[in-house]
Design an enzyme around this catalytic site. Structure first.
Site, PDB file in Angstrom:
ATOM      1  N   SER A   1     -11.054  -8.242   9.654  1.00 30.92           N
ATOM      2  CA  SER A   1     -12.032  -9.252  10.033  1.00 30.92           C
ATOM      3  C   SER A   1     -13.203  -8.627  10.806  1.00 30.92           C
ATOM      4  O   SER A   1     -13.814  -7.673  10.328  1.00 30.92           O
ATOM      5  CB  SER A   1     -11.308 -10.335  10.848  1.00 30.92           C
ATOM      6  OG  SER A   1     -12.071 -11.481  10.989  1.00 30.92           O
TER       7      SER A   1
ATOM      8  N   ASP B   1     -11.583 -15.802   0.308  1.00 33.16           N
ATOM      9  CA  ASP B   1     -11.538 -15.757   1.775  1.00 33.16           C
ATOM     10  C   ASP B   1     -12.701 -16.583   2.326  1.00 33.16           C
ATOM     11  O   ASP B   1     -13.854 -16.399   1.926  1.00 33.16           O
ATOM     12  CB  ASP B   1     -11.642 -14.302   2.217  1.00 33.16           C
ATOM     13  CG  ASP B   1     -11.559 -14.095   3.720  1.00 33.16           C
ATOM     14  OD1 ASP B   1     -11.565 -15.079   4.476  1.00 33.16           O
ATOM     15  OD2 ASP B   1     -11.498 -12.931   4.138  1.00 33.16           O
TER      16      ASP B   1
ATOM     17  N   HIS C   1      -7.185 -14.842   4.833  1.00 33.32           N
ATOM     18  CA  HIS C   1      -8.037 -13.942   5.604  1.00 33.32           C
ATOM     19  C   HIS C   1      -7.133 -12.951   6.319  1.00 33.32           C
ATOM     20  O   HIS C   1      -6.415 -13.307   7.253  1.00 33.32           O
ATOM     21  CB  HIS C   1      -8.854 -14.754   6.604  1.00 33.32           C
ATOM     22  CG  HIS C   1      -9.757 -13.931   7.465  1.00 33.32           C
ATOM     23  ND1 HIS C   1     -10.824 -13.225   6.967  1.00 33.32           N
ATOM     24  CD2 HIS C   1      -9.767 -13.709   8.806  1.00 33.32           C
ATOM     25  CE1 HIS C   1     -11.453 -12.607   7.958  1.00 33.32           C
ATOM     26  NE2 HIS C   1     -10.819 -12.888   9.091  1.00 33.32           N
TER      27      HIS C   1
END
Length: 528
Positions: free
Chosen positions: A210, A430, A459
């Site tokens: 991320s 995502d 994610h």
């Protein structure tokens, strides 16, 4: 966006002045290098990770003044045990604002033993986070229920939410004004190099999820010769830091919410809300209108309901729990079910207050945000018409940046031709970091390899149960092998099957799910 760290209780979180340029790679290495700090590792085992060790290292608050005021970074380590040692592997769960101390144990225990044994797996709390000091906490209780409805129906209602955002920004400036100018991704990346030197390593290996992908790319830009291996999972678009990236999320999360409604409709035998996804989605918005008028259990209003269902956009393993509470409320007006699922997925604790404080501090400082509130309002109204699930909720989450007390920097370009091959992994659906960001990063990092999870919507996709993805990760960490293809992606893996409904009593009780995916997503938190 990262909501908070460590949030799962039972299922495992006006731009001032002129733009200032962030220091470039030359500035990062200019001048004399201070002596490498010494690390003192002490045992800090947990039941899950019995070999975990902890240490702290000091880094300059302002890296241009290495002998000036220092911050303390908290570290964790699972030491290598094999004769073949491939150096430190720094792991980061994202955020900005996510605590990474538990990531070391998770990654070390999730990789094949033979591979993990060749690395010192290093977790860390970035500056301002968790056990690092000073830790930011601008306005404790900012997310306490019941908050105003995120969707303004009048100028007065909009003003109430604007006042809340301005109060948060003001509190940050009053409480942490001496630190805020140094809360940015470039400074955090330079902290990584302090950690590298303290570990006594000429190069480091890095594995980021991320926001951690952006942090890793910035480090690689600053110190390309010090990167040995670079894994980026669920990739931030480096061209959309940060306002445009959040607008893109609004559409993507609405799509994932529709996917959730379609899954509930597909499993009508379990939930009884109908077989038409549009009707199921309409029932969710009726529920939202109900709790906006009368918060469920006096706790879950419209904004809290959005916070509760947002995690389903990050990880579909949460869908059975969310669907059970959704159905219980719609069919039986069971307010207790909504309160329980809110406490498990939506409620913000002290670590969440800290995570949000760091999130705003970094994102508001990293890049410019619209100076005029009319831009925020017009964009939110326009997108809300097409993507109503979280647009205004996301607007208010980021709105402190409209009045942040320190001026923004310019994002550092991350394009790089000096790295060894990097491994990039991305799901096509995502929502938190949409697919285009991974394609952009792939193009910017020459020689990188892109592995795609086709049809996946989660994610954070490695070390969460997809053997195909994990095989690519394992091969890369073993000897640097990356796949090579001729198309946009170098390799494609099929997505994991959708979850199945749980027995009603198990889902309603929010029973612990100890799967790899659940453990990973409990560490990653939400909101990027």
């Amino acid at each position: 966006m990262t909501k908070r760290a460590g949030i799962l209780v039972a299922v495992g979180a006006t731009v001032a002045g002129l733009l200032t340029a962030a220091p470039g790679p030359a500035a990062a290495t200019a001048g004399s290098t201070p002596p490498a700090p010494k690390l003192k590792w002490t045992d800090c085992p947990t039941e899950s990770y019995p070999t975990l060790q902890c240490a702290k290292v000091r880094a300059p608050l302002d890296h241009r003044r290495p002998s000036g005021r220092q911050v303390t970074l908290a570290l964790s380590r699972v030491p290598h045990t094999a004769k073949k040692f491939q150096g430190p592997l720094l792991v980061n769960p994202g955020g900005p604002g996510g605590s990474g101390l538990s990531m070391a144990g998770f990654v070390a225990s999730s990789l094949p033993k033979k591979v993990a044994a060749q690395y010192d797996v290093i977790g860390f709390d970035p500056r301002g986070v968790g056990k690092s000091t000073p830790a930011l906490n601008c306005l404790p209780g900012h997310f306490d229920p019941v908050r105003p409805d995120s969707v303004p129906t009048s100028y007065r209602a909009e003003r109430v939410n604007r006042d809340r955002a301005e109060s948060f920004a003001r509190a940050c400036g009053e409480k942490h004004g001496d630190v805020l100018p140094y809360m940015d991704t470039v400074s955090a990346a330079k902290d990584l190099d302090v950690i590298r030197r303290a570990l006594g390593s000429r190069q480091l290996n890095y594995f980021g999820y991320s926001y951690g992908t952006y942090l890793g790319a910035v480090y690689a830009k600053l110190y390309p010769e010090r990167v040995r291996r670079l894994v980026l999972d669920s990739v931030v678009d480096p061209d959309d830091v940060w306002y445009e990236g959040n607008l893109g999320q609004d559409y993507a999360f609405d799509d994932r919410h529709k996917a959730f409604a379609a899954w509930v409709a597909k499993n009508d035998a379990a939930y009884g809300l109908g077989t038409d996804p549009a009707r199921v989605e309409a029932a969710w918005y009726r529920m939202r209108a109900d709790v906006a008028r009368k918060p469920a259990g006096g706790t879950v209003g419209a904004s809290e309901l959005e916070d509760t269902f947002l995690p389903g956009g990050y990880y579909n393993g949460y869908w059975p729990y969310l669907a059970e509470a959704f159905a219980a409320y719609v069919k039986d007006r069971d307010a207790e079910a909504l309160v329980e699922v809110y406490e498990n997925f939506g409620a913000v604790d002290a670590s969440g207050d800290n995570g949000y404080s760091v999130y705003t501090a970094v994102q508001c400082r990293d890049a410019g945000w619209p100076e005029h509130w009319s831009t925020w309002r017009n964009d939110s109204r326009r997108i809300h018409k097409k993507a109503p699930f979280m647009t205004w909720n996301n607007t208010w989450y980021n709105a402190p940046c409209a009045n942040w007390p320190v001026p923004p920097l310019r994002p550092l370009p991350v394009n790089n031709r000096q790295l060894p091959p990097a491994l990039i992994l991305q799901a096509t659906d995502d929502a938190a970091t949409p697919y285009g960001g991974a394609v952009s990063m792939h193009r910017k990092l020459k020689g990188s390899s892109l592995v795609v999870e086709e049809g996946g919507g989660n994610h954070g996709i490695t070390l969460s149960g997809n053997e195909c993805l994990d095989q690519h990760l394992t091969a890369y960490l073993t000897d640097g092998t990356v796949p090579r293809g001729r198309g946009e992606a170098d390799a494609v893996c099929a997505a994991l099957p959708e979850p199945k409904p749980l027995p009603a009593e198990k889902a309603a009780a929010q029973s612990v799910d100890n799967s790899k995916g659940s453990r990973l997503h409990g560490l990653l938190g939400f909101r990027r």
